[in-house]
Write a protein that holds these residues in place. Structure first.
Motif, PDB file in Angstrom:
ATOM      1  N   THR A  15      41.398  50.792  41.721  1.00 32.04           N
ATOM      2  CA  THR A  15      39.858  50.239  41.820  1.00 32.04           C
ATOM      3  C   THR A  15      39.885  48.865  41.839  1.00 32.04           C
ATOM      4  N   ALA A  16      38.826  48.430  42.022  1.00 31.57           N
ATOM      5  CA  ALA A  16      38.494  46.999  42.254  1.00 31.57           C
ATOM      6  C   ALA A  16      37.026  46.562  41.790  1.00 31.57           C
ATOM      7  N   THR A  17      36.880  45.846  40.732  1.00 25.55           N
ATOM      8  CA  THR A  17      35.755  45.537  40.060  1.00 25.55           C
ATOM      9  C   THR A  17      35.008  44.248  40.706  1.00 25.55           C
ATOM     10  N   VAL A  18      33.902  43.982  41.398  1.00 27.27           N
ATOM     11  CA  VAL A  18      33.425  43.017  41.548  1.00 27.27           C
ATOM     12  C   VAL A  18      33.212  41.855  40.444  1.00 27.27           C
ATOM     13  N   PRO A  19      33.694  40.689  40.562  1.00 27.18           N
ATOM     14  CA  PRO A  19      33.498  39.865  39.598  1.00 27.18           C
ATOM     15  C   PRO A  19      32.164  39.106  39.352  1.00 27.18           C
ATOM     16  N   PRO A  20      31.601  38.668  38.136  1.00 26.54           N
ATOM     17  CA  PRO A  20      30.213  37.916  38.031  1.00 26.54           C
ATOM     18  C   PRO A  20      30.378  36.562  38.979  1.00 26.54           C
ATOM     19  N   GLY A  21      29.415  36.293  39.377  1.00 23.87           N
ATOM     20  CA  GLY A  21      29.483  34.926  40.325  1.00 23.87           C
ATOM     21  C   GLY A  21      29.794  33.840  39.440  1.00 23.87           C
ATOM     22  N   ASP A  22      30.466  32.898  39.861  1.00 22.92           N
ATOM     23  CA  ASP A  22      30.714  31.595  39.210  1.00 22.92           C
ATOM     24  C   ASP A  22      29.440  30.810  39.630  1.00 22.92           C
ATOM     25  N   GLY A  23      28.916  30.173  38.490  1.00 23.51           N
ATOM     26  CA  GLY A  23      27.852  29.171  38.686  1.00 23.51           C
ATOM     27  C   GLY A  23      26.498  30.041  38.593  1.00 23.51           C
ATOM     28  N   ASP A  24      25.301  29.250  38.865  1.00 23.83           N
ATOM     29  CA  ASP A  24      23.994  30.011  38.507  1.00 23.83           C
ATOM     30  C   ASP A  24      23.456  30.045  39.910  1.00 23.83           C
ATOM     31  N   ALA A  25      22.228  30.771  40.085  1.00 22.97           N
ATOM     32  CA  ALA A  25      21.504  30.981  41.101  1.00 22.97           C
ATOM     33  C   ALA A  25      21.159  29.484  42.039  1.00 22.97           C
TER      34      ALA A  25
END
Length: 301
Positions: A238-248
């Motif tokens: 399995t591979a889980t997508v990480p949360p994005g570094d930084g903001d919008a």
């Protein structure tokens, strides 16, 4: 410096597009147009630029457009901008129908302008790197996406958005989910969809090569259930997508960088250009049909 006209005056236009253009070292915000003249004037004054009451007048004043409008309004502006030879920095979804998305693609192709559609997560470098590596690894058989948002909670800047209330999670956060799944599993060939309680919508997709994905989306989740989770399953585990570094705002700056790179190089093949935006709209439109008619919909190549 690339001169940008900003089309839109809402929260996302002000906090992300306007602020991002104002801060970018190679972008010059030259004016604002909006459907509400008072809000357009207020946002323009914040950035020390004129407000325009005529779309074509702002197009004449800029080299590129940044659009943060409801998708059915965006599509028409994008066609006019591309026809006038202006480069396109658009938001998701590209349009609310496949016909309108095709019009945008045709106008951009005919004019030879560069285009980027701002699928926010795709412009976080760590997420982009993860997707590139995951796609290269191959062997993926399935993806599971759970995106439970709560935009109607008190204080949400999106709770009053009419198009989000009308179109729901399918068209608002569905594009975000697809922008992550498609680069790894490939083009969608078959779509099934059904509704759940509280505005919940479920999509079951078949991709080129036979892989599948399951997406569960809502804009009206209980506050304790808000989550965003994307997991790929396959031969490598399995591979889980990480949360994005930084903001919008940082992600938007990257989108501007990449549009400028397309313009500088003469390239017209950005991975999130209007053609990819059109591919996402095709899946969403098929899902809408699948929900309404209680059947599976095949997508033509």
């Amino acid at each position: 410096m690339l001169r940008f006209g900003l089309f839109g005056t809402g929260h996302w236009a002000a906090r992300t597009h306007g602020a991002g253009l104002d801060a970018h070292p190679r972008a010059e915000l030259v004016g604002v147009w909006g459907r509400n003249p008072d809000r357009a004037a207020a946002l323009a004054a914040r950035h020390g630029v004129p407000a325009f009451d005529d779309v074509d007048a702002l197009l004449d004043a800029c080299d590129a457009v940044a659009v943060a409008l409801p998708p059915d309004v965006q599509a028409g502006i994008a066609v006019r901008a591309a026809t006038a030879g202006r480069h396109l920095l658009l938001d998701k979804p590209l349009a609310l129908s496949l016909d309108e998305a095709d019009r945008v693609v045709a106008a951009a192709r005919s004019a030879g302008v560069a285009s980027v559609v701002f699928f926010t997560q795709r412009f976080h470098p760590n997420v982009d790197g993860f997707l590139t590596a995951t796609a290269a690894a191959g062997g993926w058989q399935h993806a599971r996406v759970t995106q439970f948002a709560s935009i109607y909670a008190a204080g949400s800047p999106y709770g009053g958005s009419r198009w989000r209330r009308e179109q729901g999670a399918l068209w608002d956060i569905g594009p975000h989910a697809l922008s992550i799944v498609l680069p790894v599993l490939g083009r969608v060939t078959r779509v099934a969809a059904m509704d759940g309680p509280g505005g919940l919508v479920h999509l079951l997709l078949t991709h080129d090569g036979g892989a599948t994905s399951a997406l569960s989306l809502t804009l009206d989740a209980p506050s304790t259930a808000v989550t965003r989770d994307v997991v790929f399953f396959g031969e490598n585990g399995t591979a889980t997508v990480p949360p994005g570094d930084g903001d919008a705002l940082a992600a938007f700056g990257t989108a501007v960088d990449q549009l400028l790179a397309e313009i500088d190089s003469g390239g017209r093949d950005h991975r999130c250009d209007v053609r990819f935006g059109r591919e996402v709209v095709a899946v969403l439109a098929a899902a809408q049909t699948a929900r309404a008619e209680a059947r599976t919909v095949d997508l033509r190549p």
